[in-house]
Structures are given as C-alpha cells and as structure tokens.
Design an enzyme around this catalytic site. Sequence first.
Site, mmCIF file in Angstrom:
data_model
loop_
_atom_site.group_PDB
_atom_site.id
_atom_site.type_symbol
_atom_site.label_atom_id
_atom_site.label_comp_id
_atom_site.label_asym_id
_atom_site.label_seq_id
_atom_site.Cartn_x
_atom_site.Cartn_y
_atom_site.Cartn_z
ATOM 1 C CG HIS A 9 -2.075 -0.925 1.085
ATOM 2 N ND1 HIS A 9 -2.679 -1.537 2.155
ATOM 3 C CD2 HIS A 9 -2.760 -1.339 -0.016
ATOM 4 C CE1 HIS A 9 -3.682 -2.286 1.720
ATOM 5 N NE2 HIS A 9 -3.742 -2.183 0.417
ATOM 6 N N GLY A 56 -3.004 -1.603 -7.923
ATOM 7 C CA GLY A 56 -3.982 -2.343 -7.119
ATOM 8 C C GLY A 56 -5.416 -1.867 -7.294
ATOM 9 C CG ASP A 61 -4.786 -5.544 -4.984
ATOM 10 O OD1 ASP A 61 -3.541 -5.569 -4.956
ATOM 11 O OD2 ASP A 61 -5.468 -4.654 -4.447
ATOM 12 C CG ASP A 81 -1.930 2.036 5.936
ATOM 13 O OD1 ASP A 81 -1.988 1.820 7.167
ATOM 14 O OD2 ASP A 81 -2.103 3.162 5.436
ATOM 15 C CG HIS A 88 -8.069 -1.518 -3.991
ATOM 16 N ND1 HIS A 88 -7.558 -0.379 -3.435
ATOM 17 C CD2 HIS A 88 -7.070 -2.412 -3.991
ATOM 18 C CE1 HIS A 88 -6.298 -0.579 -3.103
ATOM 19 N NE2 HIS A 88 -5.978 -1.813 -3.424
ATOM 20 C CG ASP A 91 -10.631 -5.479 -6.163
ATOM 21 O OD1 ASP A 91 -11.694 -6.121 -6.288
ATOM 22 O OD2 ASP A 91 -10.355 -4.476 -6.841
ATOM 23 N NE ARG A 97 -12.851 -15.638 -1.471
ATOM 24 C CZ ARG A 97 -12.841 -16.539 -2.461
ATOM 25 N NH1 ARG A 97 -12.703 -17.819 -2.205
ATOM 26 N NH2 ARG A 97 -12.966 -16.155 -3.720
#
Length: 124
Positions: A9, A56, A61, A81, A88, A91, A97
């Site tokens: 980030h 991202g 991502d 962060d 997002h 995402d 996951r």
Amino acid sequence: MKTIALIAHDKKKDEMLEFVGHHLEELKHFQLVATHTTGTLINDKYHLNVDTKMSGPLGGDQQIGALVATEQVHYVIFLRDPLTSQPHEPDINALLRLCDVHNIPLATNRRSAHILIKYAAANM
C-alpha cells in the site's frame, strides 16, 4: 523457478523498498511480480526485472489473485496499511482469501515477510 508477488500500500512503499534491499540476493533467485507502482519502484531502484501488473485499485490485486488461483504465484508478500481504508478493499480481501484457498504462504507485515523469504530461499 518459483514466483513471489510483491504488493505494498502507498504508506508501505518505502518499507517494501527497504525489505527488497535487505533481501536482494535472495530475491534474485525468484521470478517477481508486483502491482504497478510497487514493481516500478523496485525496478527503478534495484533493476530486478519485476513483472508489473496494473495498480492495485485498477485491478492489479485481481490480476495477482488470478496468478495465485492458477498456481503461478508461490508466495505473496503484501505489506498492507491496516489503518487506512482502501477503496478496493473487496479486491484485497479476495486476494487474501485466494491465498488461503490455494494454500499460498502470505506475509502481510515486514516481520512475517522476513520469515517467508527465509523459508522460500531454503525451499527453492
């Protein structure tokens, strides 16, 4: 050759650059992929030939998530962060996951990233 994804980030970009500099010799033995800004910064500073995807928030991502889902990425280092809301966030959560679903080691802070890189280097 195994692949490591590098994502950071905005408030963690400098931390990622320090991390890469510290582990430069280990990282030279891997294919590297990163979201656009992170990868560009690493390429400019260390000339590691990082394959950059989109930024991202623009889908990077998700692009890395697709590589995780198809087992083209073996490790993910994502310096997040946790104190700043990200537009997002869905995402980001999907990528995390996917790492869990596909049993891909994931480091989300510098200390766990150091552990992951030592493990990855020992298992090349």
